[in-house]
Scaffold this active site. Sequence first.
Site, PDB file in Angstrom:
ATOM      1  N   LYS A  77      13.783 -10.488  15.433  1.00  0.00           N
ATOM      2  CA  LYS A  77      13.106 -10.309  14.184  1.00  0.00           C
ATOM      3  C   LYS A  77      12.384 -11.498  13.576  1.00  0.00           C
ATOM      4  CE  LYS A  77      12.542  -7.390   9.789  1.00  0.00           C
ATOM      5  NZ  LYS A  77      13.201  -6.433   8.995  1.00  0.00           N
ATOM      6  N   SER A 152      11.561  -1.941   7.942  1.00  0.00           N
ATOM      7  CA  SER A 152      10.581  -3.268   8.540  1.00  0.00           C
ATOM      8  C   SER A 152      10.740  -3.804   9.855  1.00  0.00           C
ATOM      9  CB  SER A 152      10.506  -4.177   7.297  1.00  0.00           C
ATOM     10  OG  SER A 152      11.944  -4.864   7.382  1.00  0.00           O
ATOM     11  N   SER A 176      15.919  -1.122   6.763  1.00  0.00           N
ATOM     12  CA  SER A 176      15.099  -1.505   7.597  1.00  0.00           C
ATOM     13  C   SER A 176      15.475  -1.746   8.963  1.00  0.00           C
ATOM     14  CB  SER A 176      14.577  -2.989   7.120  1.00  0.00           C
ATOM     15  OG  SER A 176      13.515  -2.764   5.974  1.00  0.00           O
TER      16      SER A 176
END
EC number: 6.3.5.7
Length: 487
Positions: A77, A152, A176
């Site tokens: 990420k 996210s 997330s």
Amino acid sequence: MDYFKNDLASIHDDLVNKKYSVEELTKSTFDNIKKVDKEIEAFLKLDEERALEKARKIDERGVKADSILDGIGIGIKDNIVTKDLTTTAASKMLENFEPIYNATVMDKLNDAGMITVGKLNMDEFAMGSSTENSAFKITKNVWDTTKVPGGSSGGSAAAVASGQVLASLGSDTGGSIRQPAAFNGIVGVKPTYGRVSRYGLIAFASSLDQIGPLTRTVKDNALVLNAISGHDAHDFTSSSREVPDFTKGIEDGVKGMRIAVPKEYFGEGVDEDVAKAVKDAVKTFESLGATVDEISLPHSKYGVPVYYIIASSEASSNLQRYDGIRYGFRAKDVKNLEDVYVRSRSEGFGDEVKRRIMLGTFSLSAGSYDAFFKKAAQVRTLICQDFENVYKDYDLILAPTSPTTAYGIGEEINDPVTMYMNDILTIPVNLAGLPGMSLPAGFSNGLPIGLQLIAPRFAESTMYRAGYAFEQSTDFHKAIPTLGGQN
């Protein structure tokens, strides 16, 4: 390499037995990404040259027989800093930021021999539930490319679900990792707060953020968490507890395990198909020998307002560092110092980030602190106590991960309150610092449904054992999406 039909252990065996080289595996991974990601758009940046160089070095020294992760690729990420590899947090503010150091989790993955494939898309500064808040692109859901992948960590989930990588890292502040895992039909784990170092994670809300793995299977997830867990002197919130082998005892089953189901997690807004899938999961656990009872977590209903006050307040403080002077985006043709600050932040941050900064700044202001932030912190304590009371009598909590399956791109982006409610079932876990897992539990109209398992602090092993037992008793994790087809 078909990652849909392999796991970390099988690929490691192939590498040790020299069925193919690490370089061949890595080349195959990039070839597949270039083909698949045109439609999914999970990656923001690939690190092909350095990945192939590392693969060749591993081939030269030989794959370690005692390290299952050695020579296997992983996606990261883009809010986890990677030395000399652009780390943007999906924000214009950090568009050209190249860190000069690695996050601790990156050093740990490197020590385990894993190869960084590239950086994955996300909601800007991890603020969002759909990955639509990225400054650069909108990632698609592989099960239906008109749907969001969640957020996210949407890029992290989509990359695994579409077979581009076997594993990825995400971060979880209010759901997330778990919500995108649910939307994509994979396994995502938010570890106990303090289990994994946050050093090198671009901060959103420091008392809530936690890095965790996303994988296709429960056992693969445990293997990655093994690698990234442990105390770190760079992070004073990281725990000094000894890290167990999360795969040890994972096949022991759930006979005699006491599982609690909170009635509040099946209230208004939870889709009928989602509720049914979770209730079917209850029957599966009972058939495996677990005892399942309904319980109450009465203060969980306050989770969303408490979270958005605390998280936004911490974000407004953490994001003060992006001022147009020290590093990051700087507005052009500025007239004076005030212009530097105002324009750099106005132009560098997206709408959702600015919304949360304003909310947090208001909550921390002299006239609002007692009524908002202090009150939220007090209710957070009550939420923690609810969980502690349940764990006096139960080993695990079982619930839906998300109230719904994936929704359409553009459907909720202009309605912040509706978007915030997507996290209603995951937020309490972060507020209490507990470990949580989402794993596949069914489908509704071709879209995956996620089952959430919540364990006491530092009891990830219990969570993995239950997750593995459920996974082995069902076939949901074996479902393979048809890209661009009918699912």
